[in-house]
Design a protein around this motif. Structure first.
Motif, mmCIF file in Angstrom:
data_model
loop_
_atom_site.group_PDB
_atom_site.id
_atom_site.type_symbol
_atom_site.label_atom_id
_atom_site.label_comp_id
_atom_site.label_asym_id
_atom_site.label_seq_id
_atom_site.Cartn_x
_atom_site.Cartn_y
_atom_site.Cartn_z
ATOM 1 N N ASP A 237 -3.420 5.428 -8.165
ATOM 2 C CA ASP A 237 -2.847 5.360 -6.809
ATOM 3 C C ASP A 237 -4.276 4.965 -6.011
ATOM 4 O O ASP A 237 -5.173 5.584 -6.231
ATOM 5 C CB ASP A 237 -2.304 6.683 -6.361
ATOM 6 C CG ASP A 237 -1.353 6.409 -5.204
ATOM 7 O OD1 ASP A 237 -1.682 6.200 -4.259
ATOM 8 O OD2 ASP A 237 -0.332 6.883 -5.376
ATOM 9 N N ASP A 238 -3.906 3.937 -4.888
ATOM 10 C CA ASP A 238 -4.980 3.604 -4.000
ATOM 11 C C ASP A 238 -5.251 4.468 -2.942
ATOM 12 O O ASP A 238 -6.130 4.257 -2.197
ATOM 13 C CB ASP A 238 -4.641 2.270 -3.775
ATOM 14 C CG ASP A 238 -3.470 2.201 -2.715
ATOM 15 O OD1 ASP A 238 -2.579 2.910 -2.999
ATOM 16 O OD2 ASP A 238 -3.466 1.279 -1.698
ATOM 17 N N GLU A 239 -4.336 5.599 -2.947
ATOM 18 C CA GLU A 239 -4.516 6.632 -1.766
ATOM 19 C C GLU A 239 -5.223 7.753 -2.360
ATOM 20 O O GLU A 239 -4.801 8.587 -3.144
ATOM 21 C CB GLU A 239 -3.112 7.030 -1.100
ATOM 22 C CG GLU A 239 -2.436 6.057 -0.498
ATOM 23 C CD GLU A 239 -1.160 6.310 0.039
ATOM 24 O OE1 GLU A 239 -1.140 7.362 0.820
ATOM 25 O OE2 GLU A 239 -0.070 5.761 -0.060
ATOM 26 N N GLU A 240 -6.556 7.870 -1.923
ATOM 27 C CA GLU A 240 -7.311 9.167 -2.431
ATOM 28 C C GLU A 240 -6.747 10.424 -2.515
ATOM 29 O O GLU A 240 -6.721 11.186 -3.523
ATOM 30 C CB GLU A 240 -8.706 9.134 -1.708
ATOM 31 C CG GLU A 240 -9.690 10.002 -2.221
ATOM 32 C CD GLU A 240 -10.403 9.309 -3.627
ATOM 33 O OE1 GLU A 240 -10.686 10.228 -4.540
ATOM 34 O OE2 GLU A 240 -10.464 8.268 -3.862
ATOM 35 N N ALA A 241 -6.241 10.858 -1.383
ATOM 36 C CA ALA A 241 -5.760 12.160 -0.937
ATOM 37 C C ALA A 241 -4.467 12.237 -2.130
ATOM 38 O O ALA A 241 -4.239 13.590 -2.705
ATOM 39 C CB ALA A 241 -5.052 12.353 0.332
#
Length: 132
Positions: free
Chosen positions: A11-15
């Protein structure tokens, strides 16, 4: 005692990557994380086959369907790996392409972590985290 299942989480969203990865590790899985298709492909090239891959459809602004490309590569190189595509951008077109690839599940985002764990457990033939 059996070894824990190894999962690939992309996933490109770190969170999201951190939250899902941490939850799955606490649920007893070994988890490798990647923020891009390229990073995931590097892991796939050097690691033993994964039991399951969880991949976001959109892997950055330049790859709105990068997750489908990655799932296609996983299916070709490791057909025994179970696959889940996560997306907030589902459509009949995405579903048709996913079926053609032979992916195992399509889940909408956001997805409660407990629900994700249920899907992972079902695909891997394990009981859901927290059950005894």
């Amino acid at each position: 005692m059996s070894l824990p299942h190894r999962l690939l989480l992309v996933d490109d969203e770190e969170a999201i990557l951190f939250a899902m990865g941490d939850f799955l590790v606490r649920s007893g899985y070994e988890v490798d994380r990647a923020r891009s298709r390229e990073e995931a492909e590097r892991l796939l090239a050097v690691a033993q086959p994964y039991s399951l891959a969880i991949v976001d459809l959109r892997l950055g602004a330049t790859e709105p369907r990068g997750g489908l490309d990655l799932l296609r590569r996983i299916r070709e190189s490791s057909p025994q790996t179970q696959t889940i595509l996560l997306t907030a951008y589902g459509s009949p077109d995405v579903e048709a392409e996913l079926a053609a690839i032979g992916a195992d599940r399509l889940l909408s985002k956001p997805q409660p972590l407990a629900r994700l764990a249920e899907e992972v457990s079902a695909l891997l033939g394990r009981r859901a985290a927290g059950s005894t």
